[in-house]
Design a protein around this motif. Structure first.
Motif, PDB file in Angstrom:
ATOM      1  N   ASN A  42      41.187   5.931  25.585  1.00 27.41           N
ATOM      2  CA  ASN A  42      42.000   7.133  24.782  1.00 27.41           C
ATOM      3  C   ASN A  42      42.209   6.497  23.397  1.00 27.41           C
ATOM      4  O   ASN A  42      42.501   5.246  23.279  1.00 27.41           O
ATOM      5  CB  ASN A  42      43.582   7.047  25.450  1.00 27.41           C
ATOM      6  N   SER A  43      41.757   7.221  22.406  1.00 25.94           N
ATOM      7  CA  SER A  43      41.194   6.789  21.169  1.00 25.94           C
ATOM      8  C   SER A  43      42.138   7.962  20.061  1.00 25.94           C
ATOM      9  O   SER A  43      42.575   8.968  20.470  1.00 25.94           O
ATOM     10  CB  SER A  43      40.018   6.544  20.638  1.00 25.94           C
ATOM     11  N   ASP A  44      42.379   7.276  18.751  1.00 29.64           N
ATOM     12  CA  ASP A  44      43.240   7.992  17.954  1.00 29.64           C
ATOM     13  C   ASP A  44      42.865   7.221  16.445  1.00 29.64           C
ATOM     14  O   ASP A  44      42.611   6.116  16.601  1.00 29.64           O
ATOM     15  CB  ASP A  44      44.628   7.893  18.189  1.00 29.64           C
ATOM     16  N   GLY A  45      43.213   8.074  15.334  1.00 26.08           N
ATOM     17  CA  GLY A  45      43.004   7.495  14.168  1.00 26.08           C
ATOM     18  C   GLY A  45      44.299   8.049  13.400  1.00 26.08           C
ATOM     19  O   GLY A  45      45.046   8.958  13.761  1.00 26.08           O
ATOM     20  N   ALA A  46      44.553   7.498  12.315  1.00 27.54           N
ATOM     21  CA  ALA A  46      45.953   7.622  11.695  1.00 27.54           C
ATOM     22  C   ALA A  46      45.475   7.594   9.906  1.00 27.54           C
ATOM     23  O   ALA A  46      44.807   6.539   9.795  1.00 27.54           O
ATOM     24  CB  ALA A  46      46.792   6.798  11.836  1.00 27.54           C
ATOM     25  N   ASP A 108      42.815  13.348  21.077  1.00 26.10           N
ATOM     26  CA  ASP A 108      43.807  14.353  20.689  1.00 26.10           C
ATOM     27  C   ASP A 108      43.235  14.947  19.430  1.00 26.10           C
ATOM     28  O   ASP A 108      43.850  16.202  18.916  1.00 26.10           O
ATOM     29  CB  ASP A 108      45.207  13.880  20.471  1.00 26.10           C
ATOM     30  N   SER A 109      41.731  15.038  19.128  1.00 26.54           N
ATOM     31  CA  SER A 109      41.169  15.642  18.034  1.00 26.54           C
ATOM     32  C   SER A 109      39.848  16.542  18.499  1.00 26.54           C
ATOM     33  O   SER A 109      39.009  15.976  19.002  1.00 26.54           O
ATOM     34  CB  SER A 109      40.521  14.635  17.098  1.00 26.54           C
ATOM     35  N   SER A 110      40.368  18.015  18.019  1.00 25.98           N
ATOM     36  CA  SER A 110      39.055  18.677  18.800  1.00 25.98           C
ATOM     37  C   SER A 110      37.946  18.647  17.879  1.00 25.98           C
ATOM     38  O   SER A 110      36.823  18.893  18.479  1.00 25.98           O
ATOM     39  CB  SER A 110      39.703  20.263  18.598  1.00 25.98           C
ATOM     40  N   LEU A 111      38.069  18.187  16.606  1.00 27.59           N
ATOM     41  CA  LEU A 111      36.925  18.030  15.589  1.00 27.59           C
ATOM     42  C   LEU A 111      35.822  16.926  16.696  1.00 27.59           C
ATOM     43  O   LEU A 111      34.897  17.059  16.232  1.00 27.59           O
ATOM     44  CB  LEU A 111      37.238  17.466  14.283  1.00 27.59           C
TER      45      LEU A 111
END
Length: 195
Positions: A42-46, A108-111
């Motif tokens: 699971n990854s994410d950016g901020a 969580d990013s569709s892009l």
């Protein structure tokens, strides 16, 4: 404004048109572990516009939901999209060097999911690393999926932590600031999205 039935009757008697708002839709969001032999990322950016700082991170978990590792890092490109992309690039690079070849990537990013299908859409300054990332993915057993941000709290915490760092930091187990989110995921506790 909260309207009572009496308020609506008064408004209606004055000839005004009444438009009632629609009820919010509630979506239950639950994190699921991978199957045996797979590693789920699971990854994410901020990007914090007000402070001008960005970060990204990811967590690697096994079929029991146990953390195999996690990382956080800063990013100097002023873009939340760039942070999301870098989270995936670094996560795949780290999975590759650890010889984790059965990967389920959840974002969580569709892009980002669009970029997996259409790599030339990626920002030009990240394209070479993105294409190298896709080369690694092509040699893995790989799947990707979307999860609403309410179900991606572990990665979100890691990305936000990255905004305070000056370089990438790796943990071999869950750092203390994600333990409560990991426990919620492990127990299958739902999060709720209102739309």
């Amino acid at each position: 404004m909260h309207n009572s039935v009496q308020d609506l009757r008064i408004i209606k008697s004055l000839g005004a048109e009444c438009r009632l708002g629609r009820a919010p839709r509630v979506i239950e969001v639950v994190w699921h572990p991978p199957v045996i032999g797979w590693v789920k990322i699971n990854s994410d950016g901020a990007w914090k516009h007000a402070e001008g700082v960005g970060g990204f991170g990811a967590v690697f978990r096994d079929f029991k939901g146990h953390v195999l590792g996690a990382f956080s890092s800063n990013i100097d490109i002023p873009s939340s999209v760039a942070a999301e992309v870098m989270a995936v690039i670094v996560a795949i690079e780290l999975a590759w060097v650890r010889d984790w070849k059965h990967i389920w990537l959840e974002v969580d990013s569709s892009l980002v999911l669009d970029y997996l299908r259409s790599p030339l859409l990626v920002l030009w300054n990240l394209r070479v690393r993105w294409l190298n990332c896709l080369r690694c993915i092509s040699e893995m057993t790989f799947r990707s999926s979307h999860i609403f941000r309410e179900g991606n709290k572990v990665a979100d915490a890691l990305a936000n932590h990255g905004t305070s760092l000056t370089q990438l930091f790796w943990w071999d187990s869950a750092p203390p600031f994600i333990l409560s989110y990991c426990s919620s995921d492990l127990m299958g506790l739902p999060q709720f999205r209102f739309s």
